[in-house]
Design a protein around this motif. Structure first.
Motif, PDB file in Angstrom:
ATOM      1  N   LYS A 126     -30.609 116.919   2.336  1.00 31.99           N
ATOM      2  CA  LYS A 126     -30.383 118.287   2.821  1.00 31.99           C
ATOM      3  C   LYS A 126     -29.605 118.263   4.138  1.00 31.99           C
ATOM      4  O   LYS A 126     -29.981 117.564   5.079  1.00 31.99           O
ATOM      5  N   SER A 184     -36.327 128.712  11.555  1.00 31.92           N
ATOM      6  CA  SER A 184     -35.873 127.329  11.401  1.00 31.92           C
ATOM      7  C   SER A 184     -34.618 127.287  10.538  1.00 31.92           C
ATOM      8  O   SER A 184     -34.545 127.930   9.490  1.00 31.92           O
ATOM      9  N   GLY A 187     -35.042 124.324   7.629  1.00 22.53           N
ATOM     10  CA  GLY A 187     -35.957 124.618   6.524  1.00 22.53           C
ATOM     11  C   GLY A 187     -37.236 123.802   6.601  1.00 22.53           C
ATOM     12  O   GLY A 187     -38.127 123.941   5.765  1.00 22.53           O
TER      13      GLY A 187
END
Length: 379
Positions: A126, A184, A187
């Motif tokens: 990610k 955030s 994530g």
């Protein structure tokens, strides 16, 4: 009800973990100043340390104040632990440090995380980007053990930067966000929420004492409130909405005249911002009222003005919080005096960011359990 709150604060003040902070200058620096700072940091090597008060469980673990602008503290990541100097930032929610893959020149001047040396490191695919007021970074999400003093968050999501912009010559490696999880950008679950979920802290509360000098020990404390850092009572202010350290401000005044926030406005309490930031038109008006003239990116006044300029009063939840001229007039490296007010891009609603200039004067408590902020005069 008030007494229950006070008793609660007394009860859990014995389990507080305090992290020392250092006050540092955000570097618009000359080469000679850079060399001076590097030499200073080598001569005063900073290592994690902690002291316990006799007869209590309170652990004191220093924030460092580097050159009057920013406050940084040390954490470790990985197994065995690797040490990083980070800004504890109530304005954001993510933790990140530089990676070995970072190609920006900035990263070569900071400590980089050596992922191959940590037995508990777990990468992901990610990626994310974060833009701050003073810079930006892009990176990827990973997991590892993070320690803040005695507090340990296992399998903590954190970012590793691949590129950084705007953090040249900054005396910190990364940023540790202390805002709510909903903002955030990685994530991942913020470290404060993870510590709360893992039962590492007794109460979902943290607080900042930002000293006015190197000698005054600045700290961030987790799990409760140590009353020795403030005078009088804590004034509790409800958040305008859960999910951001933002409160309603009644007005900003000077010499009994309202000079901004006339119909009420919003204020963000932001330990990651050094100045007081507001809408362009209103900040320009304040600069004019205090006789400041623009030069480069700052507004300058005579240093003698510190003794005659009035306090600027921020009224929050019916309580006045004066900021005197000695707090909102700062001195640059050449001994010239400039104001601590900075223009922000206009927002749909009038919003002010109260940074360290305000928070040095007022001890601040961030109570996530009750969605409120406590303010009191700093000791």
């Amino acid at each position: 009800m008030k007494w229950f709150v006070l008793l609660g604060l007394v009860a859990f003040s014995e389990c507080i973990v305090k992290i020392p902070l250092t006050r540092v200058k955000t570097m618009r620096k000359t080469v000679s100043e850079k060399n001076m700072l590097n030499n200073f940091l080598k001569e005063h090597a900073y290592r994690l340390y902690q002291t316990s008060s006799p007869g209590s469980n309170i652990t004191t673990h220093p924030l460092r104040n580097i050159k009057d602008m920013l406050y940084v503290g040390n954490i470790t990541i990985g197994t065995p632990p690797q040490e990083f100097q980070v800004v504890f930032d109530t304005g954001s929610s993510d933790l990140w440090v530089p990676s070995l893959f970072c190609t920006s020149p900035t990263c070569s001047t900071h400590v980089r995380f050596r992922h191959l040396e940590s037995s508990t490191f777990r990468p992901t695919k990610k990626t994310f980007r974060i833009t701050y007021g003073s810079g930006s970074m892009k990176g990827f999400l990973a997991y590892d053990t993070v320690r803040i003093g005695d507090l340990v968050s296992t399998d903590q999501p954190f970012g590793l930067s691949l590129a950084e912009h705007g953090f040249e010559d900054t005396p910190f490696d990364g940023i540790l966000g202390l805002n709510y999880p909903n903002i955030s950008l990685t994530g991942g679950i913020p470290i404060f929420d993870n510590l709360k979920n893992q039962g590492a802290i007794s109460e979902p509360v943290f607080a900042f004492y930002l000293g006015k000098s190197q000698a005054k020990g600045s700290v961030v404390m987790f799990g409760g409130v140590d009353h020795r850092y403030y005078k009088g009572e804590l004034n509790w202010v409800p958040l305008t909405q859960a999910g951001d350290w933002r409160v309603h401000m009644d007005r900003i005044s000077m010499k009994r005249q309202v000079i901004a926030c006339s119909g009420g406005c919003e204020a963000l309490l932001d330990t990651g911002t050094s100045l007081i930031i507001g809408p362009r038109r209103l900040v320009k008006n304040i600069q004019k009222l205090i006789g400041a003239t623009p030069r480069g990116s700052e507004h300058y006044v005579s240093c003698l003005a510190v003794n005659i300029l009035p306090s600027i009063i921020f009224t929050i939840n019916g309580i006045n919080y004066p900021v005197p001229a000695r707090a909102y007039i700062l001195k640059d490296s050449r001994g010239h005096c400039y104001t601590a007010f900075k223009e922000n891009t206009e927002r749909p609603t009038e919003t002010w960011i109260l940074g360290d200039v305000f928070l040095r004067l007022y001890f601040s408590v961030y109570d996530q359990g009750n969605d409120r902020i406590g303010l009191a005069k700093a000791s």
